[in-house]
Design a protein around this motif. Structure first.
Motif, PDB file in Angstrom:
ATOM      1  N   MET A  92       0.805  -1.197   0.000  1.00  0.00           N
ATOM      2  CA  MET A  92       0.000   0.000   0.000  1.00  0.00           C
ATOM      3  C   MET A  92       0.851   1.264   0.000  1.00  0.00           C
ATOM      4  O   MET A  92       0.517   2.186  -0.728  1.00  0.00           O
ATOM      5  N   PRO A  93       1.921   1.353   0.794  1.00  0.00           N
ATOM      6  CA  PRO A  93       2.703   2.580   0.753  1.00  0.00           C
ATOM      7  C   PRO A  93       3.232   2.906  -0.647  1.00  0.00           C
ATOM      8  O   PRO A  93       3.328   4.074  -1.007  1.00  0.00           O
ATOM      9  N   ALA A  94       3.526   1.902  -1.447  1.00  0.00           N
ATOM     10  CA  ALA A  94       4.041   2.166  -2.792  1.00  0.00           C
ATOM     11  C   ALA A  94       2.995   2.860  -3.652  1.00  0.00           C
ATOM     12  O   ALA A  94       3.320   3.798  -4.391  1.00  0.00           O
ATOM     13  N   PHE A  95       1.742   2.426  -3.564  1.00  0.00           N
ATOM     14  CA  PHE A  95       0.682   3.060  -4.341  1.00  0.00           C
ATOM     15  C   PHE A  95       0.420   4.480  -3.848  1.00  0.00           C
ATOM     16  O   PHE A  95       0.223   5.396  -4.652  1.00  0.00           O
ATOM     17  N   LEU A  96       0.396   4.662  -2.536  1.00  0.00           N
ATOM     18  CA  LEU A  96       0.211   6.004  -1.977  1.00  0.00           C
ATOM     19  C   LEU A  96       1.368   6.917  -2.375  1.00  0.00           C
ATOM     20  O   LEU A  96       1.157   8.079  -2.712  1.00  0.00           O
ATOM     21  N   HIS A  97       2.570   6.385  -2.327  1.00  0.00           N
ATOM     22  CA  HIS A  97       3.735   7.193  -2.667  1.00  0.00           C
ATOM     23  C   HIS A  97       3.706   7.605  -4.137  1.00  0.00           C
ATOM     24  O   HIS A  97       4.031   8.748  -4.473  1.00  0.00           O
ATOM     25  N   GLU A  98       3.297   6.716  -5.001  1.00  0.00           N
ATOM     26  CA  GLU A  98       3.199   7.057  -6.420  1.00  0.00           C
ATOM     27  C   GLU A  98       2.160   8.156  -6.637  1.00  0.00           C
ATOM     28  O   GLU A  98       2.399   9.117  -7.362  1.00  0.00           O
ATOM     29  N   ALA A  99       0.996   8.011  -5.997  1.00  0.00           N
ATOM     30  CA  ALA A  99      -0.042   9.037  -6.108  1.00  0.00           C
ATOM     31  C   ALA A  99       0.447  10.356  -5.537  1.00  0.00           C
ATOM     32  O   ALA A  99       0.221  11.424  -6.127  1.00  0.00           O
ATOM     33  N   TRP A 100       1.125  10.304  -4.390  1.00  0.00           N
ATOM     34  CA  TRP A 100       1.675  11.514  -3.758  1.00  0.00           C
ATOM     35  C   TRP A 100       2.666  12.213  -4.692  1.00  0.00           C
ATOM     36  O   TRP A 100       2.649  13.430  -4.819  1.00  0.00           O
ATOM     37  N   ALA A 137       0.743  14.157  -7.318  1.00  0.00           N
ATOM     38  CA  ALA A 137      -0.278  15.090  -6.844  1.00  0.00           C
ATOM     39  C   ALA A 137       0.312  16.474  -6.559  1.00  0.00           C
ATOM     40  O   ALA A 137       1.527  16.648  -6.480  1.00  0.00           O
ATOM     41  N   ALA A 138      -0.588  17.423  -6.374  1.00  0.00           N
ATOM     42  CA  ALA A 138      -0.202  18.790  -6.018  1.00  0.00           C
ATOM     43  C   ALA A 138      -1.252  19.362  -5.066  1.00  0.00           C
ATOM     44  O   ALA A 138      -2.370  18.855  -4.973  1.00  0.00           O
ATOM     45  N   GLY A 139      -0.864  20.405  -4.358  1.00  0.00           N
ATOM     46  CA  GLY A 139      -1.794  21.135  -3.509  1.00  0.00           C
ATOM     47  C   GLY A 139      -2.413  20.302  -2.408  1.00  0.00           C
ATOM     48  O   GLY A 139      -1.746  19.512  -1.737  1.00  0.00           O
ATOM     49  N   GLU A 140      -3.723  20.492  -2.243  1.00  0.00           N
ATOM     50  CA  GLU A 140      -4.442  19.822  -1.160  1.00  0.00           C
ATOM     51  C   GLU A 140      -4.387  18.301  -1.293  1.00  0.00           C
ATOM     52  O   GLU A 140      -4.241  17.594  -0.288  1.00  0.00           O
ATOM     53  N   GLN A 141      -4.492  17.791  -2.514  1.00  0.00           N
ATOM     54  CA  GLN A 141      -4.440  16.340  -2.696  1.00  0.00           C
ATOM     55  C   GLN A 141      -3.098  15.778  -2.233  1.00  0.00           C
ATOM     56  O   GLN A 141      -3.042  14.741  -1.587  1.00  0.00           O
ATOM     57  N   ARG A 142      -2.018  16.467  -2.574  1.00  0.00           N
ATOM     58  CA  ARG A 142      -0.692  16.002  -2.153  1.00  0.00           C
ATOM     59  C   ARG A 142      -0.592  16.019  -0.623  1.00  0.00           C
ATOM     60  O   ARG A 142      -0.033  15.111  -0.023  1.00  0.00           O
ATOM     61  N   ALA A 143      -1.133  17.052   0.002  1.00  0.00           N
ATOM     62  CA  ALA A 143      -1.087  17.148   1.462  1.00  0.00           C
ATOM     63  C   ALA A 143      -1.881  16.010   2.108  1.00  0.00           C
ATOM     64  O   ALA A 143      -1.428  15.413   3.092  1.00  0.00           O
ATOM     65  N   ARG A 144      -3.045  15.701   1.565  1.00  0.00           N
ATOM     66  CA  ARG A 144      -3.850  14.602   2.120  1.00  0.00           C
ATOM     67  C   ARG A 144      -3.139  13.257   1.945  1.00  0.00           C
ATOM     68  O   ARG A 144      -3.203  12.398   2.832  1.00  0.00           O
ATOM     69  N   LEU A 145      -2.476  13.075   0.821  1.00  0.00           N
ATOM     70  CA  LEU A 145      -1.704  11.852   0.618  1.00  0.00           C
ATOM     71  C   LEU A 145      -0.500  11.808   1.554  1.00  0.00           C
ATOM     72  O   LEU A 145      -0.121  10.737   2.033  1.00  0.00           O
ATOM     73  N   ALA A 146       0.097  12.965   1.830  1.00  0.00           N
ATOM     74  CA  ALA A 146       1.211  13.015   2.779  1.00  0.00           C
ATOM     75  C   ALA A 146       0.740  12.603   4.172  1.00  0.00           C
ATOM     76  O   ALA A 146       1.455  11.889   4.887  1.00  0.00           O
ATOM     77  N   VAL A 147      -0.457  13.024   4.551  1.00  0.00           N
ATOM     78  CA  VAL A 147      -1.033  12.594   5.836  1.00  0.00           C
ATOM     79  C   VAL A 147      -1.180  11.073   5.847  1.00  0.00           C
ATOM     80  O   VAL A 147      -0.799  10.406   6.821  1.00  0.00           O
ATOM     81  N   ALA A 148      -1.722  10.532   4.776  1.00  0.00           N
ATOM     82  CA  ALA A 148      -1.922   9.084   4.704  1.00  0.00           C
ATOM     83  C   ALA A 148      -0.589   8.339   4.785  1.00  0.00           C
ATOM     84  O   ALA A 148      -0.469   7.341   5.503  1.00  0.00           O
ATOM     85  N   LEU A 149       0.412   8.828   4.082  1.00  0.00           N
ATOM     86  CA  LEU A 149       1.726   8.188   4.130  1.00  0.00           C
ATOM     87  C   LEU A 149       2.356   8.303   5.516  1.00  0.00           C
ATOM     88  O   LEU A 149       2.963   7.349   6.002  1.00  0.00           O
ATOM     89  N   ALA A 150       2.202   9.447   6.146  1.00  0.00           N
ATOM     90  CA  ALA A 150       2.737   9.608   7.507  1.00  0.00           C
ATOM     91  C   ALA A 150       2.094   8.605   8.452  1.00  0.00           C
ATOM     92  O   ALA A 150       2.774   7.979   9.273  1.00  0.00           O
ATOM     93  N   ARG A 151       0.791   8.431   8.326  1.00  0.00           N
ATOM     94  CA  ARG A 151       0.093   7.484   9.198  1.00  0.00           C
ATOM     95  C   ARG A 151       0.525   6.045   8.913  1.00  0.00           C
ATOM     96  O   ARG A 151       0.736   5.267   9.848  1.00  0.00           O
ATOM     97  N   VAL A 152       0.647   5.698   7.646  1.00  0.00           N
ATOM     98  CA  VAL A 152       1.069   4.336   7.299  1.00  0.00           C
ATOM     99  C   VAL A 152       2.433   4.034   7.892  1.00  0.00           C
ATOM    100  O   VAL A 152       2.646   2.986   8.505  1.00  0.00           O
TER     101      VAL A 152
END
Length: 64
Positions: A1-9, A12-27
């Protein structure tokens, strides 16, 4: 899962990138790798503050 989140991150840009960064931090934090989580949490926190997005800010603080 982290690999897919990292690729999306990485695409991404702006708010989407920040939300993905939150998800990656939690993972990474939940997996016991706090050092990997820290940079994503910091990025999410900075983005939330610059966007003035209070709910995102709460999530970024929670991910630290």
């Amino acid at each position: 899962m982290p690999a897919f989140l990292h690729e999306a991150w990485s695409l991404a840009a702006g708010e989407q990138r920040a939300r993905l960064a939150v998800a990656l931090a939690r993972v990474w934090a939940w997996s016991g790798d706090a050092s990997r989580a820290a940079s994503f949490a910091s990025e999410a926190l900075a983005a939330a503050e610059s966007l003035g997005d209070d709910p995102l800010l709460a999530q970024a603080l929670d991910a630290q």
